[in-house]
Every structure is written in C-alpha cells, then in structure tokens.
Design a protein around this motif. Structure first.
Motif, PDB file in Angstrom:
ATOM      1  N   TYR A 123     -18.463  84.538  82.072  1.00 33.75           N
ATOM      2  CA  TYR A 123     -17.792  84.518  80.776  1.00 33.75           C
ATOM      3  C   TYR A 123     -17.139  83.171  80.466  1.00 33.75           C
ATOM      4  CZ  TYR A 123     -14.960  85.967  76.802  1.00 33.75           C
ATOM      5  OH  TYR A 123     -14.407  86.073  75.556  1.00 33.75           O
ATOM      6  N   SER A 124     -16.648  82.499  81.479  1.00 33.58           N
ATOM      7  CA  SER A 124     -15.950  81.223  81.250  1.00 33.58           C
ATOM      8  C   SER A 124     -16.905  80.101  80.853  1.00 33.58           C
ATOM      9  CB  SER A 124     -15.176  80.816  82.513  1.00 33.58           C
ATOM     10  OG  SER A 124     -16.066  80.684  83.610  1.00 33.58           O
ATOM     11  N   GLU A 125     -18.224  80.316  81.045  1.00 30.55           N
ATOM     12  CA  GLU A 125     -19.196  79.283  80.684  1.00 30.55           C
ATOM     13  C   GLU A 125     -19.285  79.146  79.165  1.00 30.55           C
ATOM     14  OE1 GLU A 125     -22.879  80.360  82.485  1.00 30.55           O
ATOM     15  OE2 GLU A 125     -22.087  80.290  84.533  1.00 30.55           O
ATOM     16  N   ASN A 126     -19.618  77.961  78.714  1.00 35.95           N
ATOM     17  CA  ASN A 126     -19.760  77.722  77.271  1.00 35.95           C
ATOM     18  C   ASN A 126     -20.996  78.447  76.765  1.00 35.95           C
ATOM     19  OD1 ASN A 126     -19.347  76.684  74.748  1.00 35.95           O
ATOM     20  ND2 ASN A 126     -20.354  74.743  75.162  1.00 35.95           N
ATOM     21  N   ASP A 127     -20.807  79.419  75.894  1.00 32.83           N
ATOM     22  CA  ASP A 127     -21.913  80.259  75.440  1.00 32.83           C
ATOM     23  C   ASP A 127     -21.902  80.338  73.916  1.00 32.83           C
ATOM     24  OD1 ASP A 127     -23.847  82.132  75.015  1.00 32.83           O
ATOM     25  OD2 ASP A 127     -23.080  83.603  76.434  1.00 32.83           O
ATOM     26  N   VAL A 128     -22.853  79.675  73.292  1.00 27.14           N
ATOM     27  CA  VAL A 128     -22.908  79.616  71.840  1.00 27.14           C
ATOM     28  C   VAL A 128     -23.182  80.985  71.228  1.00 27.14           C
ATOM     29  CG1 VAL A 128     -25.385  79.062  71.821  1.00 27.14           C
ATOM     30  CG2 VAL A 128     -23.963  78.393  69.891  1.00 27.14           C
ATOM     31  N   GLU A 129     -23.836  81.876  71.990  1.00 24.15           N
ATOM     32  CA  GLU A 129     -24.280  83.148  71.433  1.00 24.15           C
ATOM     33  C   GLU A 129     -23.202  84.225  71.482  1.00 24.15           C
ATOM     34  OE1 GLU A 129     -27.466  84.004  74.076  1.00 24.15           O
ATOM     35  OE2 GLU A 129     -28.144  81.938  74.002  1.00 24.15           O
ATOM     36  N   ARG A 130     -22.098  83.971  72.123  1.00 26.17           N
ATOM     37  CA  ARG A 130     -21.152  85.032  72.431  1.00 26.17           C
ATOM     38  C   ARG A 130     -20.510  85.628  71.185  1.00 26.17           C
ATOM     39  NH1 ARG A 130     -18.424  83.087  77.214  1.00 26.17           N
ATOM     40  NH2 ARG A 130     -16.855  82.035  75.967  1.00 26.17           N
ATOM     41  N   THR A 131     -20.641  86.931  71.034  1.00 23.00           N
ATOM     42  CA  THR A 131     -20.015  87.656  69.926  1.00 23.00           C
ATOM     43  C   THR A 131     -19.132  88.772  70.464  1.00 23.00           C
ATOM     44  OG1 THR A 131     -21.920  89.134  69.801  1.00 23.00           O
ATOM     45  CG2 THR A 131     -21.930  87.200  68.356  1.00 23.00           C
ATOM     46  N   PHE A 132     -18.768  88.677  71.714  1.00 17.42           N
ATOM     47  CA  PHE A 132     -17.945  89.693  72.364  1.00 17.42           C
ATOM     48  C   PHE A 132     -16.816  88.995  73.098  1.00 17.42           C
ATOM     49  CE2 PHE A 132     -21.414  88.289  74.989  1.00 17.42           C
ATOM     50  CZ  PHE A 132     -20.830  88.001  76.206  1.00 17.42           C
ATOM     51  N   THR A 133     -15.856  89.776  73.563  1.00 18.39           N
ATOM     52  CA  THR A 133     -14.716  89.211  74.270  1.00 18.39           C
ATOM     53  C   THR A 133     -14.678  89.718  75.703  1.00 18.39           C
ATOM     54  OG1 THR A 133     -13.236  91.022  73.676  1.00 18.39           O
ATOM     55  CG2 THR A 133     -13.415  89.186  72.105  1.00 18.39           C
ATOM     56  N   GLU A 134     -13.816  89.120  76.487  1.00 20.22           N
ATOM     57  CA  GLU A 134     -13.634  89.574  77.863  1.00 20.22           C
ATOM     58  C   GLU A 134     -13.167  91.024  77.890  1.00 20.22           C
ATOM     59  OE1 GLU A 134     -11.361  88.081  81.959  1.00 20.22           O
ATOM     60  OE2 GLU A 134     -11.086  86.994  80.075  1.00 20.22           O
ATOM     61  N   VAL A 135     -12.386  91.392  76.893  1.00 22.97           N
ATOM     62  CA  VAL A 135     -11.902  92.774  76.789  1.00 22.97           C
ATOM     63  C   VAL A 135     -13.075  93.744  76.630  1.00 22.97           C
ATOM     64  CG1 VAL A 135     -10.640  94.386  75.285  1.00 22.97           C
ATOM     65  CG2 VAL A 135      -9.614  92.190  75.925  1.00 22.97           C
ATOM     66  N   ASP A 136     -14.068  93.357  75.828  1.00 22.14           N
ATOM     67  CA  ASP A 136     -15.253  94.206  75.644  1.00 22.14           C
ATOM     68  C   ASP A 136     -15.952  94.461  76.976  1.00 22.14           C
ATOM     69  OD1 ASP A 136     -14.919  94.375  72.875  1.00 22.14           O
ATOM     70  OD2 ASP A 136     -15.962  92.468  72.573  1.00 22.14           O
ATOM     71  N   ILE A 137     -16.093  93.402  77.778  1.00 18.70           N
ATOM     72  CA  ILE A 137     -16.750  93.542  79.086  1.00 18.70           C
ATOM     73  C   ILE A 137     -15.947  94.474  79.984  1.00 18.70           C
ATOM     74  CG2 ILE A 137     -17.582  92.324  81.136  1.00 18.70           C
ATOM     75  CD1 ILE A 137     -17.835  89.798  79.456  1.00 18.70           C
ATOM     76  N   LEU A 138     -14.631  94.262  80.021  1.00 17.78           N
ATOM     77  CA  LEU A 138     -13.774  95.085  80.882  1.00 17.78           C
ATOM     78  C   LEU A 138     -13.832  96.560  80.474  1.00 17.78           C
ATOM     79  CD1 LEU A 138     -10.628  92.782  81.203  1.00 17.78           C
ATOM     80  CD2 LEU A 138     -12.404  93.171  82.900  1.00 17.78           C
ATOM     81  N   GLU A 139     -13.966  96.817  79.189  1.00 13.94           N
ATOM     82  CA  GLU A 139     -14.056  98.207  78.734  1.00 13.94           C
ATOM     83  C   GLU A 139     -15.332  98.858  79.253  1.00 13.94           C
ATOM     84  OE1 GLU A 139     -13.554 100.918  74.700  1.00 13.94           O
ATOM     85  OE2 GLU A 139     -14.003  98.777  74.498  1.00 13.94           O
ATOM     86  N   TYR A 140     -16.454  98.153  79.174  1.00 18.68           N
ATOM     87  CA  TYR A 140     -17.717  98.682  79.697  1.00 18.68           C
ATOM     88  C   TYR A 140     -17.623  98.912  81.211  1.00 18.68           C
ATOM     89  CZ  TYR A 140     -20.749  98.369  75.574  1.00 18.68           C
ATOM     90  OH  TYR A 140     -21.349  98.578  74.355  1.00 18.68           O
ATOM     91  N   ILE A 141     -17.025  97.960  81.917  1.00 14.75           N
ATOM     92  CA  ILE A 141     -16.899  98.076  83.374  1.00 14.75           C
ATOM     93  C   ILE A 141     -16.062  99.294  83.742  1.00 14.75           C
ATOM     94  CG2 ILE A 141     -15.915  97.005  85.446  1.00 14.75           C
ATOM     95  CD1 ILE A 141     -16.709  94.275  84.248  1.00 14.75           C
ATOM     96  N   GLY A 142     -14.906  99.417  83.094  1.00 12.61           N
ATOM     97  CA  GLY A 142     -14.014 100.534  83.397  1.00 12.61           C
ATOM     98  C   GLY A 142     -14.656 101.882  83.124  1.00 12.61           C
ATOM     99  N   PHE A 143     -15.272 102.037  81.946  1.00 13.61           N
ATOM    100  CA  PHE A 143     -15.816 103.342  81.595  1.00 13.61           C
ATOM    101  C   PHE A 143     -17.089 103.650  82.384  1.00 13.61           C
ATOM    102  CE2 PHE A 143     -17.092 106.797  78.672  1.00 13.61           C
ATOM    103  CZ  PHE A 143     -15.882 107.480  78.666  1.00 13.61           C
ATOM    104  N   SER A 144     -17.841 102.622  82.779  1.00 12.11           N
ATOM    105  CA  SER A 144     -19.014 102.851  83.634  1.00 12.11           C
ATOM    106  C   SER A 144     -18.582 103.423  84.978  1.00 12.11           C
ATOM    107  CB  SER A 144     -19.795 101.545  83.841  1.00 12.11           C
ATOM    108  OG  SER A 144     -20.390 101.118  82.638  1.00 12.11           O
ATOM    109  N   HIS A 145     -17.497 102.884  85.532  1.00 13.11           N
ATOM    110  CA  HIS A 145     -16.962 103.425  86.785  1.00 13.11           C
ATOM    111  C   HIS A 145     -16.580 104.893  86.606  1.00 13.11           C
ATOM    112  CE1 HIS A 145     -16.850 100.213  89.692  1.00 13.11           C
ATOM    113  NE2 HIS A 145     -16.386  99.364  88.798  1.00 13.11           N
ATOM    114  N   TYR A 146     -15.962 105.204  85.479  1.00 12.04           N
ATOM    115  CA  TYR A 146     -15.561 106.589  85.222  1.00 12.04           C
ATOM    116  C   TYR A 146     -16.789 107.503  85.144  1.00 12.04           C
ATOM    117  CZ  TYR A 146     -14.063 110.716  82.655  1.00 12.04           C
ATOM    118  OH  TYR A 146     -13.854 112.010  82.266  1.00 12.04           O
ATOM    119  N   LEU A 147     -17.826 107.057  84.434  1.00 14.20           N
ATOM    120  CA  LEU A 147     -19.045 107.858  84.289  1.00 14.20           C
ATOM    121  C   LEU A 147     -19.791 108.013  85.612  1.00 14.20           C
ATOM    122  CD1 LEU A 147     -20.241 106.435  80.867  1.00 14.20           C
ATOM    123  CD2 LEU A 147     -19.359 108.739  81.291  1.00 14.20           C
TER     124      LEU A 147
END
Length: 574
Positions: free
Chosen positions: A211-235
């Motif tokens: 995520y810290s890399e320079n990414d021109v395409e990024r339309t999401f935030t670190e929070v978005d990633i953390l939400e997917y990670i957290g809920f995937s663990h729950y599922l």
C-alpha cells in the motif's frame, strides 16, 4: 465543463450587480476587483486540478504503452504468463472504469469510436473475465504451491521474468511486471465476491504490504483493505483475529460505521466460543475428553480428520502436476522405446518412434507424428470455431460448461481439409484401429491457468452419453501441438504417472477392458498451465469397427493382460 460553469456563474452575478449602474460611481466599481480575483482563483484551481488529472492520465498511458511494447515483442510468451494475463484484463476492466470516471470525455470517446466504427478486432473483457483470471491465479497457487508474495513480485516457481538490459533478445522470455497494490486489491476483492475468503485474505494482506508504494490506480484506502481482512477472518471462523484487525481499522478511522457495529458482535461471539469450548472439554461427565481433544496454550484442536476419496485424489493430482511422484521401479525397469513398423505397410518405410510410459494399462507416446505445418493449419481452422469447452452431464447427457474444465475447443471434420483427413489416417496407422466410428478431431487451447480435473474418457453405465456413436470410447489419442514452459502435464492419478507436453508427440491409451467395461486405471487430468500456452488436439475412437481388430473377452480383465493392437517388435531407438 467546470470552467464554463465557473465563468457563466460569475458573469450572471456580475450582470445582476450591473443593473444598479456601476459605471456611475467608482466606489461601486471597486468591488469588481474582488470578483476579478475570484475568477483568477477559480481558474487557477481548475487548471491545477486539470493538470493533476492529465498527469494521472499520462501515467496510465505510460503504463499501457510500456506493457503493450513488452507484449508485442513476443505475444505467446507474454500472455503465457498468468500474471501478465490477469493484469491485462484488469487494465481493460476496472482500471479503464477508473479512467472513465476521472476523464469522462477521453476514454468514453475511445470506447465509442471503436464500437461505432464496428472494429471487430477490438474486444473488451468483462468482469467475469477478471474473476476467471483471479480464480486461475489461485488455482496455480494451490496446485504448484506458489507463494502470494512471489506471484505479486512477478516470480513464478521462484523465477523472476523481468525485462532487463542484461537479457538478450534471444533469451527474453515471459517478462512480467510486479503487481501493484491495486492489482492485489482487485484480485482479493474478486475472490471475496466469489466467497473464496482464504485466498481473498492472502491477496488483501499483499495489497496492504504494497500500500505504501506509489500507485496511480489506487481508488481505495488502507481502511478499505483492513475491513476486507477483518471480515474475511470472521467468515473463516477466526473471530479473535477479526477482532484484532477491526481494532486496527478503528485506530485509523474511529468513526467507521461498520467496524463500530461489528465490535460488539465479535465480542459476543468470542464469549460464546469460550463458553462452548469449556463445555465441550468437560463433556457430560464434567471431565476433559483427552482422546477427542488436544489442548495446547489454551487452543482446542480436533484430532486430524481422515481425507475423503476426493481429497486423496486431489492431493495425488497436484503432486503429479508438480512432478513430485514417480512410478514404481517394478514398472519403470520394464519400460522401453522402439520403432513402430507394423499395422500398415507405410510404417516399414517411415517407422514411428514409440515410447512406453506405463504397462498394464499401456500408456504410449508416439513422437514426431504431427508436423509444424499441420499444427498451424489445424490451429487456423479451429480458432473461428472456438467455444467454451463442455463436459457431458451424467444425468441428461447434454454438453454443459464446467469450472473443472477451463479451455476453448473446436471440432474439425476429415472432409473439410485433406490435411485433417491425413491426420486421421495417421492415427489409424499407428494405433491399428478403425476410424469408422471415431469422433471429429477436437482442438483445444487452454486458458489462463487452464486445466481439466480428473475424469474418464469413457462413459459409465449411469451416464447417458455417446448414444449417437457406435459404442463407447475404446481409445484416446492426444496430440500435443505446443511445448509448455511450466505445468500443463497430462497425469494419470491412479497410476502415479505424469506425461509432460512435447510438441508434435501424441499420447495413446485404451479406455476399456477386453470385456468392454471401463478401465478405472485410465482416470486422468490436464494440469493447470503455469506458464505458456497449451494447444492439444485429440481423436476419440469408439468400439464400432474394432470387432475383428480387438475382439471382446468374457473376462472383466484377464490376469496380467495388456490389450493393445500394437504387436511387439525388437527394434529399438535411442
């Protein structure tokens, strides 16, 4: 356009103000300087935003051009790399959607022009293609034990395929660009939507790492990633870890609605799990059942569960695909090569190289039985007819697509081309079988991570298949029309045999016992293509016309009998 809006809005306000006859007093004109300054600020702000948008577009363009140049240097090798194939589809789906949202006129114009002018060669992939490519990458991960980090850095089986000034043009192969955080995120998101939470989690973790890399395409935030990670663990029933990741998310965004809503739910679930664990440990007698559970560091683990038949076969299949299994020495020491000179007078003039890969059932490879010219001719004829490969539905007998077979195929008739007819005659020559009831030549090209899971070529009694043909499929001839850099083996799961593609060669085996019953030992599969493009064509030969060549036997399978029309000859080759 925004600039038009700014100017019109300002002019309209100015017109309203001038109705008070500004020109009649300098004191009334003086406020116009403030209006003038606002126009300057608005224009300056607009130009800065436009420059940023153009800068982003130029970076997209640079990436598109750079990847296109790499691809055009060697198209088969480039697209034969699954990482390149996935990122290409992503650039033409989600990335292009991002560009369209940012710069509507430009890319909408590009798409509209190509569609309106009816350029039939221009194709746009769909989100279904993106999901298919994502699933292909995970299939390769699981089959070949690939590390997600290696894949994201462009490494396939530990090999980095990168463009480098130190690599000569002759040695340049399958260059792959490392995946961006956006690539990993979209891959993880596609898998999550397909409910493949285990692999989705792995790719979201990789998206977070990058995520810290320079990414021109990024339309999401670190929070978005953390939400997917957290809920995937729950599922995945890991509530404890889901709780930890949700707390990390709230450190970045304390007001995140869904995370705040999940916290009490997770805490309640943790309490319930703990209560059930204690109850389960004590059992009805109030004592811990040592035989059923092993307690280590307050973690309850069930005893290992025995693998199902499917899981055992799957494990053997993947090991064979990786080339980790070898046939027994008892079999291997009896294997040999020879020149085939019988079955047809022509073979005495032009004998065929023949290699035994297994005995009883006999699995043979005929070498150099398809020329490059024939291969190209077959490909060109088949391409316009390509459709998604299908399988027989055992209940209806109908042909239907299936996720366990990823490829496209087309069928060629002998009467359509003298070259196709010649291939069929050659099959008759080196197998000694009658082609009267043979099916048309099937041509197959495997897709990204293309495969065909373990199956039989013959129809079992409960299956409604081959009714229009004269009997069951007695034999299979599988031609390899390309070399495959990595993967793509034909494996026999019951025999522990792997046959890797060799361009121009053909594998041959009998599917039935002398009694006409299916030989269960011929269960086989096509392994996923890790790198390269796999082309094959095959002839399925039926029982009709073989009555005198291979007469039936009342025995299900005679002891130690190998049933083949090929008579042994002492002549060997090296």
């Amino acid at each position: 356009m925004k600039i038009s809006y700014v100017i019109c809005f300002t002019v309209l306000n100015l017109w309203t103000f001038t109705r008070g006859e500004l020109f009649t007093a300098i004191s009334d004109v003086e406020p116009l300087l403030e209006t003038h300054r606002k126009i300057i600020d608005d224009l300056d702000d607009y130009i800065n935003k436009e420059e940023r948008r153009l800068s982003i577009l130029k970076r997209h363009l640079f990436k598109y051009k750079n990847e296109h140049e790499k691809a055009m240097d060697d198209i088969p090798n480039y697209l034969g790399n699954p990482i390149n194939a996935f990122t290409l589809i992503k650039r033409l789906t989600t990335d292009l959607d991002i560009i369209e949202k940012d710069i509507v006129a430009g890319t909408a114009y590009i798409k509209n022009i190509t569609i309106l002018n009816n350029h039939s060669e221009v194709k746009y992939p769909t989100l279904e293609d993106l999901v298919g490519a994502a699933q292909a990458l995970t299939r390769l991960q699981e089959t070949y034990h690939l590390d997600v980090t290696d894949l994201s850095e462009g490494r396939l089986n530990g090999v980095i395929y990168r463009d480098s000034p130190t690599i000569s043009k002759d040695d340049w192969i399958a260059v792959s660009t490392s995946m961006s955080s956006s690539d990993c995120y979209e891959l993880g998101k596609a898998l999550y939507n397909e409910r493949d939470y285990t692999n989705a989690l792995a790719w979201m973790m990789e998206a977070l790492r990058k995520y810290s890399e320079n990414d021109v395409e990024r339309t999401f935030t670190e929070v978005d990633i953390l939400e997917y990670i957290g809920f995937s663990h729950y599922l995945l029933d890991d509530v404890k870890t889901a709780l930890l990741w949700t707390k990390k998310l709230l450190e970045l965004d304390p007001n995140h609605t869904r995370a705040l809503g999940n916290l009490p739910h997770y805490n309640k679930a943790m309490d319930e799990i703990e209560a059930k664990r204690k109850q389960r440990l004590r059992g009805d007698t109030g004592e811990v059942d040592i035989d059923e559970y092993i307690v280590d560091d307050d973690i309850t683990q069930k005893k290992p569960v025995e693998l199902t038949t499917y899981e055992k076969e799957r494990k053997a299949y993947e090991a064979l695909c990786r080339g980790e299994m070898e046939i027994s020495k008892e079999i291997s020491k009896k294997l040999f090569c020879r020149y085939l000179t019988e079955n047809h007078p022509f073979l005495k003039l032009a004998p065929v190289k023949m290699e035994y890969m297994y005995l009883n059932p006999d699995i043979m490879v005929f070498h150099e039985v398809l020329s490059d010219l024939e291969i190209e001719h077959i490909k060109e004829m088949a391409k316009p007819r390509f459709r998604r490969a299908t399988v027989h539905d055992p209940k209806t007998g109908e042909l239907v697509p299936a996720n366990y077979r990823i490829s496209k195929s087309g069928w060629l008739k002998d009467e359509e081309s003298p070259m196709i007819a010649r291939v069929s005659r050659r099959v008759a020559d080196f197998t000694g079988l009658n082609m009267m009831s043979a099916e048309e030549l099937q041509v197959v090209n495997y897709g990204i991570g293309g495969h065909y899971e373990p199956h039989f070529d013959f129809a079992r009694k409960q299956e409604q298949a081959f009714e229009k043909f004269n009997g069951n499929r007695i034999a299979t001839v599988l031609f390899y029309m390309s070399d495959v850099a990595q993967g793509g083996a034909t494996v026999f799961t019951e025999l522990g045999l792997s046959v890797f593609p060799v361009k121009g060669a053909a594998v041959f085996w009998l599917n039935l016992h002398p009694s006409g019953e299916g030989d269960l030992a011929t269960r086989h599969a096509a392994c996923p293509v890790l790198r390269g493009s796999k082309w094959v064509c095959n002839k399925w030969i039926h029982q009709g016309g073989q009555e005198l060549i291979m007469p039936c036997d009342l025995e299900y399978q005679s002891e130690g009998m190998t049933r083949t029309p090929l008579r042994p000859v002492s002549k060997t080759f090296r």
